[in-house]
Design an enzyme around this catalytic site. Structure first.
Site, PDB file in Angstrom:
ATOM      1  N   HIS A   1      -5.747   6.824  -2.788  1.00  0.00           N
ATOM      2  CA  HIS A   1      -6.721   5.848  -2.319  1.00  0.00           C
ATOM      3  C   HIS A   1      -7.851   5.682  -3.324  1.00  0.00           C
ATOM      4  O   HIS A   1      -8.237   6.641  -4.005  1.00  0.00           O
ATOM      5  CB  HIS A   1      -7.291   6.270  -0.971  1.00  0.00           C
ATOM      6  CG  HIS A   1      -6.287   6.231   0.129  1.00  0.00           C
ATOM      7  ND1 HIS A   1      -6.184   7.219   1.083  1.00  0.00           N
ATOM      8  CD2 HIS A   1      -5.318   5.319   0.431  1.00  0.00           C
ATOM      9  CE1 HIS A   1      -5.207   6.912   1.926  1.00  0.00           C
ATOM     10  NE2 HIS A   1      -4.664   5.768   1.546  1.00  0.00           N
TER      11      HIS A   1
ATOM     12  N   HIS B   1       0.829  -1.208   0.000  1.00  0.00           N
ATOM     13  CA  HIS B   1       0.000   0.000   0.000  1.00  0.00           C
ATOM     14  C   HIS B   1       0.864   1.259   0.000  1.00  0.00           C
ATOM     15  O   HIS B   1       0.662   2.163  -0.824  1.00  0.00           O
ATOM     16  CB  HIS B   1      -0.917  -0.019   1.225  1.00  0.00           C
ATOM     17  CG  HIS B   1      -1.868   1.130   1.320  1.00  0.00           C
ATOM     18  ND1 HIS B   1      -3.199   1.034   0.979  1.00  0.00           N
ATOM     19  CD2 HIS B   1      -1.689   2.413   1.730  1.00  0.00           C
ATOM     20  CE1 HIS B   1      -3.788   2.201   1.171  1.00  0.00           C
ATOM     21  NE2 HIS B   1      -2.891   3.057   1.637  1.00  0.00           N
ATOM     22  N   GLU B   2       1.819   1.327   0.914  1.00  0.00           N
ATOM     23  CA  GLU B   2       2.657   2.526   0.999  1.00  0.00           C
ATOM     24  C   GLU B   2       3.564   2.662  -0.221  1.00  0.00           C
ATOM     25  O   GLU B   2       3.833   3.775  -0.677  1.00  0.00           O
ATOM     26  CB  GLU B   2       3.485   2.510   2.290  1.00  0.00           C
ATOM     27  CG  GLU B   2       2.668   2.500   3.578  1.00  0.00           C
ATOM     28  CD  GLU B   2       1.630   3.604   3.676  1.00  0.00           C
ATOM     29  OE1 GLU B   2       1.767   4.651   2.990  1.00  0.00           O
ATOM     30  OE2 GLU B   2       0.647   3.431   4.418  1.00  0.00           O
TER      31      GLU B   2
ATOM     32  N   HIS C   1       1.592   4.200  -2.998  1.00  0.00           N
ATOM     33  CA  HIS C   1       1.554   5.663  -2.810  1.00  0.00           C
ATOM     34  C   HIS C   1       2.829   6.277  -3.382  1.00  0.00           C
ATOM     35  O   HIS C   1       2.788   7.228  -4.160  1.00  0.00           O
ATOM     36  CB  HIS C   1       1.445   6.020  -1.330  1.00  0.00           C
ATOM     37  CG  HIS C   1       0.066   5.944  -0.772  1.00  0.00           C
ATOM     38  ND1 HIS C   1      -1.054   6.377  -1.456  1.00  0.00           N
ATOM     39  CD2 HIS C   1      -0.389   5.508   0.440  1.00  0.00           C
ATOM     40  CE1 HIS C   1      -2.128   6.203  -0.696  1.00  0.00           C
ATOM     41  NE2 HIS C   1      -1.751   5.675   0.451  1.00  0.00           N
TER      42      HIS C   1
ATOM     43  N   TYR D   1     -10.039   1.601   1.374  1.00  0.00           N
ATOM     44  CA  TYR D   1     -10.289   1.437   2.808  1.00  0.00           C
ATOM     45  C   TYR D   1     -11.618   0.710   3.025  1.00  0.00           C
ATOM     46  O   TYR D   1     -12.460   0.629   2.121  1.00  0.00           O
ATOM     47  CB  TYR D   1     -10.325   2.802   3.498  1.00  0.00           C
ATOM     48  CG  TYR D   1      -8.994   3.291   3.998  1.00  0.00           C
ATOM     49  CD1 TYR D   1      -8.826   3.668   5.326  1.00  0.00           C
ATOM     50  CD2 TYR D   1      -7.896   3.400   3.152  1.00  0.00           C
ATOM     51  CE1 TYR D   1      -7.598   4.134   5.805  1.00  0.00           C
ATOM     52  CE2 TYR D   1      -6.668   3.870   3.609  1.00  0.00           C
ATOM     53  CZ  TYR D   1      -6.531   4.235   4.937  1.00  0.00           C
ATOM     54  OH  TYR D   1      -5.323   4.693   5.395  1.00  0.00           O
TER      55      TYR D   1
END
Length: 266
Positions: free
Chosen positions: A177, A167-168, A171, A223
């Site tokens: 997101h 996930h990071e 980014h 999310y």
């Protein structure tokens, strides 16, 4: 001798029981979605003066940055592609991680090379831009290439999972997101009244590049439905069918992989 043997057996059995319990607890945590893990890890952040402002829960921004702008559309944010068609991104892992923690991080880094032209390699003298992976306050990353050394925070308290590493890194590669996509309202209904006071900006839409891929409820960047809830009621639900599962990803989806390859023309 018999008493000693029995005592030793009890101690060994007790130790294994503790190990088993720890393993079970770890496995249970590992089943949490990436959104749940990130929110849990960042829930009680107490950032120091050298920590960046976060939006969206785990996106670092620089002072004065436009919160609604996508760096990939407002400026060049992509990492350099070399003549061999690969995108080599140097990384440096801080020395405060254990060997086990480093193996989790490296597994996440290496997962990109298996599905794309992205190649994350150790930092070398002379590199002028790189990812500095550190255990700071929580889990966070800037979106896209920033120039120089840019921090990817993977705190030892709650951030060291395969899903959170992916996930990071997504980014850092330029992705936001899923629930802030420009076409979000056609796929997700946001229940603003259930969001923690002062955190509604986490759901602001931005001018995303969607790479011609569909909205993905199974994205590792999506999310879960109770994210930032103040009353244990959903802050977002899929539409038109509220019962569709979403926000449960524990690793990159095929759409995540496809849009990564499209963005970098792999």
């Amino acid at each position: 001798m018999l008493v000693f043997s029995l005592l030793a057996l009890l101690l060994v059995s007790s130790s294994w029981a503790e190990v088993d319990v720890a393993t079970i607890e770890e496995d249970t945590s590992r089943e949490l979605s990436v959104g749940e893990l990130l929110e849990r890890a960042n829930r009680d952040r107490h950032p120091g003066p050298d920590e960046p402002t976060l939006i969206g829960g785990d996106i670092a921004i620089k002072p004065g940055a436009d919160r609604n702008a996508d760096p990939c559309t407002s400026r060049g944010c992509l990492w350099q592609k070399y003549t061999d068609g690969k995108v080599y991104i140097p990384y440096y892992i801080a020395n405060h991680y254990s060997s086990r923690e480093i193996s989790i991080i490296k597994r996440g880094l290496e997962s990109f090379s298996a599905v794309s032209c992205i190649r994350l390699r150790p930092y070398q003298n002379g590199d002028y831009e790189w990812l500095s992976i550190e255990s700071r306050d929580g889990c966070y990353s800037y979106v896209g290439r920033q120039g120089g050394g840019q921090t990817v925070s993977l705190s030892r308290q709650g951030c060291l999972y395969h899903s959170t590493v992916q996930h990071e890194l997504l980014h850092a590669l330029g992705f936001n997101h899923e629930q802030t996509r420009s076409d979000r309202d056609s796929h997700i209904k946001v229940y603003w009244e259930n969001i923690i006071d002062g955190m509604a900006y986490n759901f602001d839409k931005i001018n995303t590049l969607n790479q011609g891929t569909p909205y993905d409820y199974n994205s590792v960047m999506q999310y879960e439905k109770y994210a930032f809830s103040k009353n244990n009621r959903p802050t977002m639900l899929p539409i038109p069918n509220n019962n569709v599962a979403f926000g449960t990803a524990t690793q990159m989806s095929q759409n995540d992989i496809d849009r990564l390859n499209r963005l970098y023309k792999c």
